[in-house]
Design a protein around this motif. Structure first.
Motif, PDB file in Angstrom:
ATOM      1  N   HIS A 166       5.873  76.804 131.963  1.00 50.20           N
ATOM      2  CA  HIS A 166       6.205  76.204 130.664  1.00 50.20           C
ATOM      3  C   HIS A 166       5.757  74.748 130.539  1.00 50.20           C
ATOM      4  N   ASP A 167       5.591  74.039 131.663  1.00 50.27           N
ATOM      5  CA  ASP A 167       5.183  72.626 131.605  1.00 50.27           C
ATOM      6  C   ASP A 167       3.739  72.406 132.044  1.00 50.27           C
ATOM      7  N   ILE A 168       2.942  73.464 132.135  1.00 50.21           N
ATOM      8  CA  ILE A 168       1.570  73.322 132.632  1.00 50.21           C
ATOM      9  C   ILE A 168       0.750  72.378 131.752  1.00 50.21           C
ATOM     10  N   GLY A 169       1.097  72.285 130.460  1.00 49.68           N
ATOM     11  CA  GLY A 169       0.363  71.408 129.541  1.00 49.68           C
ATOM     12  C   GLY A 169       0.504  69.935 129.857  1.00 49.68           C
ATOM     13  N   LYS A 170       1.482  69.578 130.696  1.00 48.13           N
ATOM     14  CA  LYS A 170       1.661  68.168 131.051  1.00 48.13           C
ATOM     15  C   LYS A 170       0.493  67.613 131.859  1.00 48.13           C
ATOM     16  N   VAL A 171      -0.345  68.508 132.371  1.00 52.45           N
ATOM     17  CA  VAL A 171      -1.517  68.040 133.105  1.00 52.45           C
ATOM     18  C   VAL A 171      -2.453  67.250 132.194  1.00 52.45           C
ATOM     19  N   GLU A 172      -2.342  67.471 130.865  1.00 52.90           N
ATOM     20  CA  GLU A 172      -3.184  66.761 129.899  1.00 52.90           C
ATOM     21  C   GLU A 172      -2.542  65.463 129.411  1.00 52.90           C
ATOM     22  N   VAL A 173      -1.305  65.198 129.825  1.00 52.62           N
ATOM     23  CA  VAL A 173      -0.601  63.984 129.398  1.00 52.62           C
ATOM     24  C   VAL A 173      -0.844  62.886 130.428  1.00 52.62           C
ATOM     25  N   PRO A 174      -1.163  61.652 130.003  1.00 50.44           N
ATOM     26  CA  PRO A 174      -1.429  60.573 130.957  1.00 50.44           C
ATOM     27  C   PRO A 174      -0.295  60.388 131.958  1.00 50.44           C
ATOM     28  N   GLU A 175      -0.673  60.134 133.202  1.00 53.92           N
ATOM     29  CA  GLU A 175       0.300  60.008 134.286  1.00 53.92           C
ATOM     30  C   GLU A 175       1.276  58.865 134.043  1.00 53.92           C
ATOM     31  N   GLU A 176       0.790  57.778 133.417  1.00 63.00           N
ATOM     32  CA  GLU A 176       1.672  56.628 133.192  1.00 63.00           C
ATOM     33  C   GLU A 176       2.790  56.958 132.204  1.00 63.00           C
ATOM     34  N   ILE A 177       2.555  57.936 131.326  1.00 64.86           N
ATOM     35  CA  ILE A 177       3.613  58.370 130.404  1.00 64.86           C
ATOM     36  C   ILE A 177       4.598  59.283 131.133  1.00 64.86           C
ATOM     37  N   LEU A 178       4.075  60.199 131.934  1.00 65.65           N
ATOM     38  CA  LEU A 178       4.937  61.147 132.648  1.00 65.65           C
ATOM     39  C   LEU A 178       5.890  60.442 133.607  1.00 65.65           C
ATOM     40  N   ASN A 179       5.428  59.365 134.220  1.00 60.62           N
ATOM     41  CA  ASN A 179       6.229  58.686 135.245  1.00 60.62           C
ATOM     42  C   ASN A 179       6.694  57.299 134.811  1.00 60.62           C
ATOM     43  N   LYS A 180       6.768  57.079 133.501  1.00 57.17           N
ATOM     44  CA  LYS A 180       7.178  55.774 132.993  1.00 57.17           C
ATOM     45  C   LYS A 180       8.623  55.475 133.389  1.00 57.17           C
ATOM     46  N   SER A 181       8.883  54.230 133.784  1.00 55.62           N
ATOM     47  CA  SER A 181      10.202  53.866 134.310  1.00 55.62           C
ATOM     48  C   SER A 181      11.190  53.433 133.234  1.00 55.62           C
ATOM     49  N   THR A 219       8.005  55.136 124.086  1.00 59.73           N
ATOM     50  CA  THR A 219       7.861  54.660 122.714  1.00 59.73           C
ATOM     51  C   THR A 219       7.658  55.866 121.795  1.00 59.73           C
ATOM     52  N   GLY A 220       7.662  55.616 120.492  1.00 58.82           N
ATOM     53  CA  GLY A 220       7.478  56.700 119.532  1.00 58.82           C
ATOM     54  C   GLY A 220       6.150  57.410 119.707  1.00 58.82           C
ATOM     55  N   SER A 221       5.069  56.643 119.881  1.00 64.42           N
ATOM     56  CA  SER A 221       3.741  57.250 120.030  1.00 64.42           C
ATOM     57  C   SER A 221       3.631  58.012 121.345  1.00 64.42           C
ATOM     58  N   GLU A 222       4.248  57.479 122.395  1.00 65.39           N
ATOM     59  CA  GLU A 222       4.219  58.162 123.691  1.00 65.39           C
ATOM     60  C   GLU A 222       5.010  59.468 123.627  1.00 65.39           C
ATOM     61  N   ARG A 223       6.143  59.434 122.919  1.00 62.59           N
ATOM     62  CA  ARG A 223       6.947  60.649 122.775  1.00 62.59           C
ATOM     63  C   ARG A 223       6.181  61.712 121.983  1.00 62.59           C
ATOM     64  N   SER A 224       5.453  61.267 120.961  1.00 60.65           N
ATOM     65  CA  SER A 224       4.648  62.205 120.159  1.00 60.65           C
ATOM     66  C   SER A 224       3.571  62.862 121.010  1.00 60.65           C
ATOM     67  N   LEU A 225       2.954  62.065 121.878  1.00 55.03           N
ATOM     68  CA  LEU A 225       1.915  62.609 122.755  1.00 55.03           C
ATOM     69  C   LEU A 225       2.512  63.603 123.746  1.00 55.03           C
ATOM     70  N   LEU A 226       3.665  63.266 124.308  1.00 56.11           N
ATOM     71  CA  LEU A 226       4.316  64.167 125.258  1.00 56.11           C
ATOM     72  C   LEU A 226       4.695  65.487 124.590  1.00 56.11           C
ATOM     73  N   ARG A 227       5.079  65.419 123.315  1.00 55.37           N
ATOM     74  CA  ARG A 227       5.494  66.626 122.601  1.00 55.37           C
ATOM     75  C   ARG A 227       4.331  67.570 122.295  1.00 55.37           C
ATOM     76  N   GLN A 228       3.130  67.129 122.593  1.00 58.37           N
ATOM     77  CA  GLN A 228       1.969  68.002 122.420  1.00 58.37           C
ATOM     78  C   GLN A 228       1.783  68.951 123.600  1.00 58.37           C
ATOM     79  N   HIS A 229       2.581  68.764 124.664  1.00 54.49           N
ATOM     80  CA  HIS A 229       2.299  69.545 125.870  1.00 54.49           C
ATOM     81  C   HIS A 229       2.458  71.057 125.694  1.00 54.49           C
ATOM     82  N   PRO A 230       3.334  71.569 124.787  1.00 57.12           N
ATOM     83  CA  PRO A 230       3.316  73.027 124.577  1.00 57.12           C
ATOM     84  C   PRO A 230       1.972  73.521 124.035  1.00 57.12           C
ATOM     85  N   ASN A 231       1.360  72.734 123.132  1.00 55.77           N
ATOM     86  CA  ASN A 231       0.033  73.109 122.618  1.00 55.77           C
ATOM     87  C   ASN A 231      -1.023  73.027 123.712  1.00 55.77           C
ATOM     88  N   TYR A 232      -0.920  71.981 124.546  1.00 53.98           N
ATOM     89  CA  TYR A 232      -1.847  71.872 125.666  1.00 53.98           C
ATOM     90  C   TYR A 232      -1.698  73.080 126.596  1.00 53.98           C
TER      91      TYR A 232
END
Length: 497
Positions: free
Chosen positions: A366-381, A385-398
Motif C-alpha cells: 500500500h505504501d510502495i508509491g512513497k518511493v517517488e516521494v523525496p526522502e527529505e519529506i518522508l523523513n522530515k523531523s 508544510t501544505g505543499s509537502e503534504r499535498s505531494l505526500l498524498r500523491q503516493h496512492p497514485n504513484y
C-alpha cells in the motif's frame, strides 16, 4: 570536420597568395583578392588559433621579405639607370619603392594581427572550456555531473542501438555516508567522495562514462558488455575500494553497495535502465549493505507466483518493498504490521482464502508509491508544510503507476488506490465515500491509521494503545467505516484478554 575545414581553407588561402605573388592579374582584381586574402588570414587565425596563425604568419612574413627585397632591387635599378629613364616616367618610378615598402609593412601588420587574433581565440576557447567544465563536471570529484550523465546515456543508447550491442549501468552508493559525515565531519566526507571517485575512474576504461549521480551516489556506463564483464568490473572496483579505505585510514565499515542492469537485456529504454539500476542498488542495500545486486524483475516474479508458490510470491514482494525501506525509515515493518491487522479483520469478516491473499498483498504494497516521494519529506523531523503534504498524498497514485504490470488484478489495485479515502467522502485522492470505497480499502484504512497512531515519528510521539482505540471510535462514521472499526477493536480487545 575541423581538419577537413582547415585543409580546404588553407588550400584556398595559399592559392590566393600564389596568384597575388604571380603579378599576372590586373590592379582591380588584385585589390579584390587582397581583401579576400586578409579576411581568410584573420579567419584561419581565429578559427584554428595558433595552427591557423602559423600559416598566416609564414605566408605574410615571406611576402613582406619579398616586398622589401623588391623595393631594394627597384631602388638600385632606378639609381643606376636614372639617365636612361624618360623624364615623364621618372616621377612615377620614384613612387614604386616606397609603395613596395608600404606593402611589406602591411604584411607585417597582418602577422601581428594574426598573432593577436590567435591569442584571443585561444583565450576564448579556454573560457568556453571552463564554462563547459562548470556545466558538465562535478566541482568536487571532477567526474561528469548528474545533468551531463543524462545526455551521455542517451548518446550511449543510440550507439548501442546502431551497433546492435548492449549498455550496462552500475549504480554505486557509499554505505552509511550520512552517519560518516555526522561522525567525522564534512571535510572527511568530501575526502571520501573524492577518493571514491578516483577508484571508479581508475577502474574504468576510457570509453566508459563515470559520473557523480548525486550526493554519495555514483554511476558508471559500460558499452558493449554483458553480465560477466560487469561483474568483473565490479569485483575490481570493490577490491580497489577496500585497498583505498585501508590506505587512507577510513573506518573498517566504510563500504559500498552496488546495483546494476543492462540495456536491452532487461531495460527497454534510458528511463528503464536508470530505474532498474537504482532498484537493484536499493535491493543490495536492503540485503545488509556492502552487497552487489543485478536487477530483478520483481513484478514478473510476483505474476509468476501469484496463484502458486506462496513463499516465492511474498519473497518477491519483500524485495520490491526494499526500495521504499531504503528511503523511508518509518515504512520499515509498518507494512508487515498493517498486513497482520488487515488479514485478521478480513478473517473476522469471513473473507475466503483468495480474498485474504489479495488483501495481504495489498496491505504489503500500500505504501510502495512513497518511493517517488523525496526522502527529505518522508523523513522530515518536523510537521509537513501544505505543499509537502499535498505531494505526500500523491503516493496512492504513484503506487498505481508502479503497479501497472499488475493492472489486471483490479480488486488489488483498487484496495491500494482508495485506502486513504474517508467514509464521509473527505479523503483522497478521489473523494469517494461510504460503500463506494471497496471493503478491502476500508479495512486497510483503519489498519494503516491505527499503526500510524502507535508509531513514533520525528515530530511526535506515538499514542498508547488505549488512546489509539479512542481515536478510532471518535472518528467512526466520519473517517472510518463503523463496521470495520467495531470489528477491528473487538480483535484488539480479544487479543488483550
Amino acid at each position: 570536420m575541423v581538419n577537413k575545414l582547415f585543409l580546404i581553407t588553407t588550400i584556398v588561402y595559399l592559392i590566393i597568395v600564389l596568384i597575388q605573388a604571380s603579378g599576372r592579374l590586373s590592379v582591380e582584381y588584385r585589390g579584390l583578392l587582397a581583401i579576400l586574402e586578409v579576411g581568410l588570414s584573420i579567419f584561419i587565425s581565429y578559427r584554428f588559433a595558433y595552427l591557423g596563425m602559423s600559416i598566416s604568419v609564414v605566408t605574410n612574413a615571406i611576402a613582406s621579405v619579398h616586398f622589401f627585397r623588391s623595393s631594394m632591387l627597384l631602388s638600385g635599378y632606378i639609381f643606376k639607370n636614372a639617365h636612361q629613364i624618360p623624364d615623364n616616367m621618372m616621377y612615377g618610378a620614384s613612387f614604386a619603392p616606397p609603395l613596395l615598402i608600404n606593402l611589406a609593412f602591411m604584411r607585417i601588420s597582418l602577422v601581428v594581427v594574426s598573432v593577436l587574433v590567435a591569442y584571443i581565440s585561444t583565450q576564448n576557447s579556454k573560457q568556453i572550456h571552463k564554462l563547459e567544465r562548470i556545466a558538465f563536471i562535478d566541482g568536487l570529484t571532477g567526474l561528469y555531473n548528474h545533468r551531463y550523465f543524462h545526455t551521455l546515456i542517451e548518446e550511449k543508447i543510440e550507439v548501442a542501438d546502431s551497433r546492435n550491442s548492449s549498455l550496462g549501468m552500475i549504480m554505486i552508493d557509499i554505505d552509511n555516508f550520512k552517519n560518516f559525515n555526522n561522525t567525522h565531519g564534512r571535510n572527511e566526507g568530501d575526502r571520501l567522495l573524492v577518493k571514491t571517485a578516483q577508484v571508479l575512474f581508475n577502474e574504468s576504461k576510457k570509453s566508459d562514462v563515470v559520473s557523480r549521480y548525486g550526493g554519495d551516489d555514483f554511476a558508471v556506463l559500460i558499452s558493449e558488455t554483458n553480465k560477466n564483464d560487469i561483474l568483473w568490473v565490479i569485483e575490481r572496483i570493490k577490491k580497489s575500494y577496500k585497498e583505498m579505505t585501508e590506505m587512507q585510514r577510513f573506518p573498517e565499515d566504510t563500504t559500498i553497495s552496488i546495483g546494476y542492469s543492462i540495456y536491452p537485456d532487461f531495460a527497454n529504454n534510458k528511463e528503464d535502465l536508470i530505474t532498474q539500476a537504482n532498484s537493484a542498488l536499493y535491493q543490495a542495500k536492503n540485503k545488509g549493505k556492502n552487497n552487489v545486486q543485478l536487477y530483478r524483475n520483481i513484478f514478473k516474479e510476483i505474476r509468476a507466483f501469484f496463484n502458486s508458490d506462496e513463499n516465492q510470491l511474498f519473497g518477491g514482494i519483500m524485495v520490491l518493498l526494499s526500495t521504499v525501506y531504503a528511503k523511508d525509515r518509518y515504512t520499515f515493518n509498518h507494512s508487515e504490521r498493517v498486513m497482520e491487522y488487515s488479514v485478521k479483520t478480513g478473517e473476522a469478516l469471513g473473507f475466503d482464502e483468495n480474498r485474504l491473499r489479495e488483501l495481504k498483498i495489498a496491505a504489503l504494497l500500500h505504501d510502495i508509491g512513497k518511493v517517488e516521494v523525496p526522502e527529505e519529506i518522508l523523513n522530515k523531523s518536523e510537521p509537513l508544510t501544505g505543499s509537502e503534504r499535498s505531494l505526500l498524498r500523491q503516493h496512492p497514485n504513484y503506487s498505481i503507476n508502479i503497479l501497472e504490470p499488475l493492472a489486471d488484478k483490479k480488486s488489488l489495485i483498487d484496495t491500494i488506490k482508495y485506502h486513504h479515502e474517508r467514509y464521509d467522502g473527505k479523503g483522497y485522492p478521489h473523494g469517494i465515500k461510504g460503500d463506494e470505497i471497496p471493503l478491502e480499502a476500508r479495512i486497510l484504512c483503519v489498519a494503516d491509521a491505527y499503526d500510524a497512531m502507535l508509531s513514533n515519528r520525528p515530530y511526535r510521539k506515538g499514542m498508547k494503545k488505549e488512546e489509539a482505540i479512542e481515536e478510532l471510535l471518535a472518528k467512526s462514521g466520519t473517517q472510518f467505516d463503523p463496521l470495520i472499526v467495531d470489528t477491528f477493536i473487538n480483535i484488539l480487545l480479544n487479543e488483550k484478554n
